[in-house]
Every structure is written in C-alpha cells, then in structure tokens.
Scaffold this motif. Structure first.
Motif, PDB file in Angstrom:
ATOM      1  N   VAL A   7       0.846  -1.217   0.000  1.00  0.00           N
ATOM      2  CA  VAL A   7       0.000   0.000   0.000  1.00  0.00           C
ATOM      3  C   VAL A   7       0.869   1.250   0.000  1.00  0.00           C
ATOM      4  CG1 VAL A   7      -1.654   1.320   1.356  1.00  0.00           C
ATOM      5  CG2 VAL A   7      -1.945  -1.147   1.076  1.00  0.00           C
ATOM      6  N   GLY A   8       1.934   1.233   0.834  1.00  0.00           N
ATOM      7  CA  GLY A   8       2.837   2.408   0.872  1.00  0.00           C
ATOM      8  C   GLY A   8       3.494   2.660  -0.485  1.00  0.00           C
ATOM      9  N   ALA A   9       3.874   1.566  -1.151  1.00  0.00           N
ATOM     10  CA  ALA A   9       4.522   1.726  -2.465  1.00  0.00           C
ATOM     11  C   ALA A   9       3.552   2.301  -3.486  1.00  0.00           C
ATOM     12  CB  ALA A   9       5.072   0.376  -2.945  1.00  0.00           C
ATOM     13  N   VAL A  10       2.277   1.821  -3.420  1.00  0.00           N
ATOM     14  CA  VAL A  10       1.273   2.341  -4.383  1.00  0.00           C
ATOM     15  C   VAL A  10       1.018   3.819  -4.141  1.00  0.00           C
ATOM     16  CG1 VAL A  10      -1.138   2.187  -5.055  1.00  0.00           C
ATOM     17  CG2 VAL A  10       0.208   0.096  -4.731  1.00  0.00           C
ATOM     18  N   ILE A  11       0.863   4.204  -2.839  1.00  0.00           N
ATOM     19  CA  ILE A  11       0.603   5.626  -2.525  1.00  0.00           C
ATOM     20  C   ILE A  11       1.791   6.491  -2.939  1.00  0.00           C
ATOM     21  CG2 ILE A  11       0.260   7.260  -0.641  1.00  0.00           C
ATOM     22  CD1 ILE A  11      -1.310   5.014   0.811  1.00  0.00           C
ATOM     23  N   GLY A  12       3.002   6.024  -2.679  1.00  0.00           N
ATOM     24  CA  GLY A  12       4.197   6.797  -3.081  1.00  0.00           C
ATOM     25  C   GLY A  12       4.294   6.961  -4.582  1.00  0.00           C
ATOM     26  N   GLY A  13       3.932   5.869  -5.313  1.00  0.00           N
ATOM     27  CA  GLY A  13       3.984   5.967  -6.782  1.00  0.00           C
ATOM     28  C   GLY A  13       2.985   6.979  -7.322  1.00  0.00           C
ATOM     29  N   ILE A  14       1.736   6.926  -6.700  1.00  0.00           N
ATOM     30  CA  ILE A  14       0.712   7.878  -7.155  1.00  0.00           C
ATOM     31  C   ILE A  14       1.153   9.314  -6.871  1.00  0.00           C
ATOM     32  CG2 ILE A  14      -1.657   8.658  -6.737  1.00  0.00           C
ATOM     33  CD1 ILE A  14      -2.380   5.677  -6.176  1.00  0.00           C
ATOM     34  N   LEU A  19       3.167  14.654  -8.788  1.00  0.00           N
ATOM     35  CA  LEU A  19       4.189  15.709  -8.803  1.00  0.00           C
ATOM     36  C   LEU A  19       4.815  15.892 -10.189  1.00  0.00           C
ATOM     37  CD1 LEU A  19       6.058  15.081  -5.415  1.00  0.00           C
ATOM     38  CD2 LEU A  19       4.533  16.981  -6.012  1.00  0.00           C
ATOM     39  N   ILE A  20       5.113  14.775 -10.841  1.00  0.00           N
ATOM     40  CA  ILE A  20       5.686  14.840 -12.200  1.00  0.00           C
ATOM     41  C   ILE A  20       4.722  15.520 -13.163  1.00  0.00           C
ATOM     42  CG2 ILE A  20       6.416  13.460 -14.175  1.00  0.00           C
ATOM     43  CD1 ILE A  20       7.539  11.438 -12.130  1.00  0.00           C
ATOM     44  N   GLY A  21       3.414  15.186 -13.040  1.00  0.00           N
ATOM     45  CA  GLY A  21       2.415  15.799 -13.923  1.00  0.00           C
ATOM     46  C   GLY A  21       2.301  17.306 -13.719  1.00  0.00           C
TER      47      GLY A  21
END
Length: 412
Positions: A7-14, A19-21
C-alpha cells in the motif's frame, strides 16, 4: 507487513506521478508563454484596441496634411533597444531598456509596418535646397541672348581649353534661326575656331570643346571673343551678338574649371573713325560724391608701328576748370589695334563740381626704348567743354545716378 509495504509503495507511486504531472504542466505553460511573447503589447493596447486604432488613424491624417511641408524623420528598428526621454514635441532621445517596449510618446505613423519604425520628428526640405540658378530665367529688358561657356588652362602643355556649352533666348531677324559660334583668342583676329550649326532653334545646345595654344606668360594678356551668327536660307551669315571676355582677371589652374555666362552685346557696325574709337562707361554716385569710369575697349587704332612689342594703354584724367586734379591709367595691352581693358577707376567729385569738371581719356602707345606716343583723345563733360555725343553721355550720367552709362566715342 507485506500488505502495508505494498500500500505504501502504491501511494508513493501515485504521489510521485502527480508531482511529475504538475511539474510537466508548469513547464509546458512556461514554454508556451516564451514562444508567444512577441504578441504581447502594452496594457493600453490590450485594454482598448479601438482607441489605439483611432489614434493611429489620426496620426496618419496628420502626417498626410504635413507631408507637403515636411518629411517624417524615422527611427529604424535597430535603434529601438533604448528608452525615450521627452525633449520637445515629437522629439525624443534613447537610453537602454527592454528592446521590445513600444514608446508611449510620439505618434505611430503609416510607417509602423516597416518592422516597428516610428516617427520622432520632421525635416523641413526647404532648409536643404541649393540656391536656385536664375541665369536661365532672369533676362533683362532688351536682352538679345545669353551664352554659357567654360575655360580651363593646362600649365604643362600650355593649352587653353574652351567649352562652348549653350546659348539661350536668341533674337534672330527672321522667324527661324540656325545659329553657330566663332571663337577668337584676341589679339589674333585672323584665325578662329567654329562650332557646328544648330538647325531651327533659338536655344542651341552645343557642348563642344576647343583648344588654343598659348603660353602662360601671354595668357593674361589674351581675350576670348565669341561671335554668334545666324545662317539664313540663302546661306548668308548674320551676326546676332558677341561676348568679349578678358582673361587677365581670371585665376586659371589645371584643377579649376570655370563655368561662365555672359549676355550677348550688339557689335558696333559703324566703321571706326579716323583715329579709332574707345568705349567706356560713366557713373556718378551723388550720395558718396564719387565719379566712376569703366574703360572697356578700343578699336581701329592707328598704331605707329605694327609690332607686338608695342604696348597700348589708356590714361584717364579728371580736370576742373582746365586744372589737372588726378589721373589713372590702365594696364598695357601688347600690339593690337583693338585692345580690351575692362578696368574701373573712381574719382572724388562733389556734386557742385560737375558743372566745371571734365574727364579726358587718352590712348597712348609705348615702345621699349622710345617715348610714349598719343594715338587719340576724347573729352567728356558739361556744356562748358563739350558738344554732341560727349555732352549727351555726361548729361545722361547725371540724370541716372548710380547707373553705368556705356557709349562709344571717336578719338581725335
């Protein structure tokens, strides 16, 4: 623990993706702004396009109304990279600033399409006109024609270059006119150079060049003589006028070409008198009390010796009650029966003395090693001393103060 990590990895990726967008969007907007900066103008223009358009049209109308009187002075686009500081109406000076800022002062003109050029003032063309040449428009009453020519002297080859340019306003005896010109270098009257004949024109354009060989020592004692003739249908030659031009008062050098014009004069067609004739002008200035004599030329002199070593000069004497007051003399012209002088002399004479004063002009010949010989003499003055043409000349001088009165007189 594994589930929490996923879950932490998914939230960090989102979060990273968001931020990139956002960063990409901001960069894209900035790039678009940089690519379209040339379209940005002053706030005044973006707020009210109609007002600017009306101001532009009014400035164009103002330029059209003043175009006949002045010429717009335009600042080129390469100089737009500076500020404008007001000096006077429509005059500006520049300092460094944003090269794309449009100056708020100074009207836009119809020249704004030239890559952003602006009118900052006007130039008055009348201030830069050359003096108008009136030699072809101002002709005095009784004028019989005017001749243009140029002269130049080559020191090394001792050649006098004469260019016959044109003649204007000829007065021929018939309706048609076919003129040509003979050119003499006096005192030699036996040889001459002749121009081409121009058919049926009162304003011939010659543009012909002539060369006379003459030494530098003799140059200033020579005189150019132009005779303008008309050829009729029977091939007869009729003299229309002449120009006499002494060279003694001219500074002739290799790099100096003099362009000169002179009015034609009628030749004295009467045969010379027994001892010859002399032509001179008289003028009296009643304000300055000055009597002026211009000795012009003589003709038909009876020289005591036909020699180029014989010098001819004129002595002018002012008399009062047959008492000598003052005398002056011309330069000497060598060995010619038709010398040309064109020299001016002035004498002090009070207006009350004109009834008792007289002028004596004596033509004298001098030969080296011998005494001076009198060739002829003429006296002009009031009724006390003279009669005929000499008296008429004196009276005309008095009746026309400050004017030069020219006449021929027979020597005795």
């Amino acid at each position: 623990e594994q589930a929490v990590a996923v879950v932490g990895a998914v939230i960090g990726g989102i979060f990273s993706f968001v931020l990139i967008g956002i960063t990409a969007c901001l960069l894209w907007k900035k790039i678009c702004c940089l690519l379209s900066y040339e379209k940005l103008t002053s706030p005044a223009k973006t707020i009210n396009e109609n007002a600017v358009f009306q101001d532009q049209k009014s400035s164009e109308m103002q330029l059209k109304s003043t175009r006949s009187r002045s010429v717009p002075f335009i600042i080129p686009p390469t100089l737009h990279g500076r500020d404008w500081i007001n000096l006077t109406n429509e005059e500006q000076v520049q300092e460094d600033s944003d090269p794309y800022m449009i100056p708020q002062c100074g009207p836009r003109s119809s020249f704004h399409s030239l890559a952003g050029a602006y009118v900052v003032g006007t130039i008055n063309p009348a201030l830069y006109k050359l003096p108008e040449d009136k030699s072809e428009t101002d002709f005095p009453d009784g004028n019989i024609g005017r001749l243009w020519f140029s002269i130049e002297y080559e020191q090394e080859s001792e050649r006098l270059l004469v260019s016959l340019i044109k003649v204007r306003k000829l007065q021929p005896p018939a309706d048609s006119c076919s003129p040509f010109v003979k050119i003499y270098l006096l005192p030699d009257e036996r040889s001459y150079l002749q121009s081409k004949t121009k058919r049926r024109t009162l304003n011939p354009q010659f543009d012909e060049n002539f060369v006379f060989q003459v030494s530098s020592k003799m140059l200033l004692q020579r005189t150019l003589k132009f005779l303008v003739y008309h050829v009729d249908k029977q091939k007869k030659h009729h003299l229309l006028g002449q120009v006499i031009f002494p060279l003694k008062n001219e500074v002739l050098t290799d790099d100096k070409k003099l362009v000169i014009w002179r009015d034609l004069e009628k030749e004295n067609l009467e045969p010379p008198s027994e001892y010859g004739d002399i032509q001179f002008s008289l003028s009296y200035n009643d304000y300055l009390g000055r009597l002026t004599v211009v000795v012009l030329r003589a003709r038909g002199l009876k020289l005591q010796e036909e020699s180029y070593a014989a010098g001819i000069h004129v002595k002018v004497s002012l008399m009062n009650h047959n008492k000598f007051i003052k005398s002056k003399k011309t330069a000497t012209v060598l060995g010619t029966p038709n010398p040309v002088y064109n020299e001016t002399f002035s004498f002090r004479a009070d207006q009350t003395e004109l009834d008792t004063a007289s002028l004596s002009l004596s033509v004298l010949q001098s030969i080296k090693g011998e005494k001076t010989l009198l060739l002829g003499r003429v006296v002009v003055g009031p009724f006390m001393y003279t009669r005929g043409k000499e008296l008429e000349h004196w009276n005309e001088m008095i009746s026309k103060p400050k004017e030069l009165v020219k006449r021929w007189h027979a020597l005795c």
